[in-house]
Every structure is written in structure tokens, then in C-alpha cells.
Design a protein around this motif. Sequence first.
Motif, PDB file in Angstrom:
ATOM      1  N   GLU A  52      13.423   3.241 -22.802  1.00 36.56           N
ATOM      2  CA  GLU A  52      14.062   3.432 -24.104  1.00 36.56           C
ATOM      3  C   GLU A  52      14.649   4.840 -24.239  1.00 36.56           C
ATOM      4  O   GLU A  52      15.766   5.004 -24.718  1.00 36.56           O
ATOM      5  CB  GLU A  52      13.058   3.187 -25.233  1.00 36.56           C
ATOM      6  CG  GLU A  52      13.684   3.237 -26.611  1.00 36.56           C
ATOM      7  CD  GLU A  52      12.687   2.901 -27.697  1.00 36.56           C
ATOM      8  OE1 GLU A  52      12.689   3.635 -28.708  1.00 36.56           O
ATOM      9  OE2 GLU A  52      11.926   1.932 -27.540  1.00 36.56           O
ATOM     10  N   SER A  53      13.913   5.854 -23.792  1.00 39.86           N
ATOM     11  CA  SER A  53      14.440   7.211 -23.886  1.00 39.86           C
ATOM     12  C   SER A  53      15.597   7.422 -22.910  1.00 39.86           C
ATOM     13  O   SER A  53      16.520   8.173 -23.195  1.00 39.86           O
ATOM     14  CB  SER A  53      13.341   8.251 -23.670  1.00 39.86           C
ATOM     15  OG  SER A  53      12.742   8.097 -22.419  1.00 39.86           O
ATOM     16  N   GLN A  82      18.558   6.055 -24.711  1.00 41.94           N
ATOM     17  CA  GLN A  82      19.005   6.964 -25.774  1.00 41.94           C
ATOM     18  C   GLN A  82      19.744   8.159 -25.189  1.00 41.94           C
ATOM     19  O   GLN A  82      20.751   8.604 -25.734  1.00 41.94           O
ATOM     20  CB  GLN A  82      17.818   7.439 -26.611  1.00 41.94           C
ATOM     21  CG  GLN A  82      17.251   6.367 -27.511  1.00 41.94           C
ATOM     22  CD  GLN A  82      15.992   6.832 -28.220  1.00 41.94           C
ATOM     23  OE1 GLN A  82      15.355   7.804 -27.832  1.00 41.94           O
ATOM     24  NE2 GLN A  82      15.625   6.112 -29.274  1.00 41.94           N
TER      25      GLN A  82
END
Length: 116
Positions: free
Chosen positions: A43-44, A47
Motif C-alpha cells: 500500500e505504501s 502511494q
Amino acid sequence: MKLVLTLLLFTAVLSGCKSTPPMYMYENYSESFYTLKKESGHESDAQWQSSLESIIRKSNAKALRVPPGIYANLGYIQLKANNYPKAIEFFEQEKNIYPESIIFMDNLIQKAKVKG
């Protein structure tokens, strides 16, 4: 004579007020990189990739040069995702914009070609 000196002083003061436009637009690069390192994971990574792509879009929209390392970082993300052709494409873009990175980018390209 006083009038000439006054005009020269006034011109000098006004010319000192002009600001130069930014060379690069880093946007929120530092914050997104910090988040990536603090909370590593898929997820990071996503992002961070989104943040890097936003920097590219906004730099292009303002006719600014994409900051150094942005394409290389996108290439690294693609390399981690085993998307070797896309990684090579980003490394090539970094190399074309910043010729001083040729040796490093060529090494990464070779590694991506061997893995892919």
C-alpha cells in the motif's frame, strides 16, 4: 545628479525583488518517501508511486524539468514488482534527462535485463 542617483537606487531595489521560478517541483516527495520507509508494504509503495507520478504530471503541466531521481524511483518500484520492461523504460528516461546518472542507470538496466 541626485535624480539620476535616485533612479539608479530605485531600479536596483526593484530588480532585487524579482524572485526566480523554481527549477523543480518536488511537491510532497519527502513526506511520501518517509511514509514509505516508515510503513513499508504494497500500500505504501502504491502511494509513493502515485506521489511520484503526480510530481511528473505537475512538472510537465508547469513546463518544469522532472526532478532528479523521480524516474529512477519509479523504475525501482517497477523492478520490485518484477515489471522489468517498465523498470527499464523509467531508468532510460532518468538517464536521458540526467546524463550524469548514465553509469548508475546502465547498471540498473543491466540487472533488470538479466532478471527479465
